[in-house]
Design an enzyme around this catalytic site. Sequence first.
Site, mmCIF file in Angstrom:
data_model
loop_
_atom_site.group_PDB
_atom_site.id
_atom_site.type_symbol
_atom_site.label_atom_id
_atom_site.label_comp_id
_atom_site.label_asym_id
_atom_site.label_seq_id
_atom_site.Cartn_x
_atom_site.Cartn_y
_atom_site.Cartn_z
ATOM 1 N N HIS A 24 109.220 117.306 -11.106
ATOM 2 C CA HIS A 24 109.996 118.226 -10.270
ATOM 3 C C HIS A 24 109.713 119.635 -10.781
ATOM 4 O O HIS A 24 110.212 120.023 -11.840
ATOM 5 C CB HIS A 24 111.500 117.941 -10.377
ATOM 6 N N PHE A 25 108.912 120.402 -10.052
ATOM 7 C CA PHE A 25 108.541 121.742 -10.505
ATOM 8 C C PHE A 25 109.388 122.842 -9.860
ATOM 9 O O PHE A 25 109.131 124.028 -10.050
ATOM 10 C CB PHE A 25 107.051 121.986 -10.283
ATOM 11 N N ARG A 26 110.393 122.468 -9.074
ATOM 12 C CA ARG A 26 111.512 123.341 -8.679
ATOM 13 C C ARG A 26 111.187 124.468 -7.702
ATOM 14 O O ARG A 26 112.085 125.222 -7.342
ATOM 15 C CB ARG A 26 112.178 123.950 -9.917
ATOM 16 N N ASN A 81 112.773 117.684 -3.821
ATOM 17 C CA ASN A 81 114.144 118.198 -3.842
ATOM 18 C C ASN A 81 114.177 119.645 -4.312
ATOM 19 O O ASN A 81 114.688 119.992 -5.377
ATOM 20 C CB ASN A 81 115.070 117.305 -4.682
ATOM 21 N N HIS A 121 114.275 106.427 -5.353
ATOM 22 C CA HIS A 121 115.258 106.537 -6.432
ATOM 23 C C HIS A 121 116.354 105.530 -6.099
ATOM 24 O O HIS A 121 117.091 105.703 -5.129
ATOM 25 C CB HIS A 121 115.821 107.950 -6.486
ATOM 26 N N ASP A 130 109.180 112.047 -14.907
ATOM 27 C CA ASP A 130 110.376 112.559 -14.232
ATOM 28 C C ASP A 130 110.774 113.914 -14.807
ATOM 29 O O ASP A 130 111.950 114.189 -15.052
ATOM 30 C CB ASP A 130 111.530 111.563 -14.322
ATOM 31 N N HIS A 167 116.323 121.762 -16.436
ATOM 32 C CA HIS A 167 117.503 122.602 -16.233
ATOM 33 C C HIS A 167 117.644 123.496 -17.459
ATOM 34 O O HIS A 167 117.201 123.142 -18.556
ATOM 35 C CB HIS A 167 118.774 121.763 -16.068
#
Length: 446
Positions: free
Chosen positions: A64-66, A96, A181, A305, A309
């Site tokens: 997840h590289f945001r 996401n 998921h 994964d 944060h």
Amino acid sequence: MAETFDLIVRGGEVVNHAGRGGADVGVRDGKIAALGDLAQASASEVFDARGLAVLPGIIDTQVHFREPGLEWKEDLESGARAAVLGGVTGVFEMPNTEPTTSTAEAIADKLARASGRMSCDHAFYAGATKDNAADLGALERLPGVCGIKVFMGASTGSLLVPDDAGVESVLRAVRRRAAFHCEDEFRLAERRSLARPGDWTSHEEVRDARAALLATQRLVGIARRLGKRVHVLHVTTAEEIAFLAKHKDVASVEVTPQHLTLEAPEAYERLKGLAQMNPPIRDSAHRAGLWRGLDQGVVDVIGSDHAPHSLEEKARPYPGSPSGMPGVQTLVPVMLTHVAEGRLTLERFVDLTSAGPQRLFGLADKGRLAVGWDADLTLVDLTARRVIRHEDMASRVGWTPFHGLEAKGWPMATIVRGAVIMREGQLLRPGEGRPMRFLETLPEAA
């Protein structure tokens, strides 16, 4: 006349389809052109790999590289930098983001953002929502898309498909292997009141093993009825492993280095919010179950994964702290440590991180260290002993749950399509990543 190459990786121990043995690797036009004794050959560039193991390029199939929307935690450039510094040559990135990657326009936007900025090769998941099932068949065929991702639990906003009817509509719409998921959202909702404020050890009680098993059983039942292929992400329970072992014809399995390495309750007591992820870190019995599944061949791939944060967010008292931890830069050294300690062979590690992704997702040109394939190579020093530290992490959040772990094995170079991108911790050629190609969506000949 002596052969000439663009690059020769000379003197290393190659680990590939033929097993393990000394061999040179000759690269021409970004492809592996020769394997064997190339002592008489010449090249524009020679990489001295003596003392190193030469592996097929490591592919991390869950990051997840945001970007877009959460770039202050991570972006495509920083995440890819962390990847190549960790020996990873390719990543599958998750949907996401804000906005979600659930339309053709959003996919095109991510590919444009990646161009010239990502240092590893890449593909993007398209996210399933409650409302876009009719579009998924077209989305999964777009260039640069690795498949469809579905959250059955643990998501917010539109990227949540909690009910069987929704899952069925997604699977009816797709032809490729879809990734899930698996946590039962209905059971999670019932158990949220079990969260003890400030007590991270209660995380695995809120999101218990039963919630994971229920969702996985529901998914496999629907997939079998419809004759579809599914991929169960970050499996965490011994019961899921035992169940999935009976359904390998329709379901593939991922586990993470975190769930293979960290253990409750110790991890929560020591790391507090830094140990919080979904599905949770679980106890020793479940960790042992994952290792049994890996040893017996039930597990198909390792994915990090990577889900960063900030430390400030993670410091909020539970349950206000967010779930997720960085991992793309530490996947290789953590798993090589398990290799060194006898939990799996180096050949099995290669299968989980290159051959496995190629098999499951039909990667074109990648996942195999063989003549004719992309010259993606991860060079590792199996004798290196280095401590993993927060301050060495390239992720924007600047921390790792493995801080202080002495790794037994270390990535020394990352080569992507014949270009030496990273060598001995230095990023040499940033921004040269390209979209990956897949056998099921190769463009038709004109």
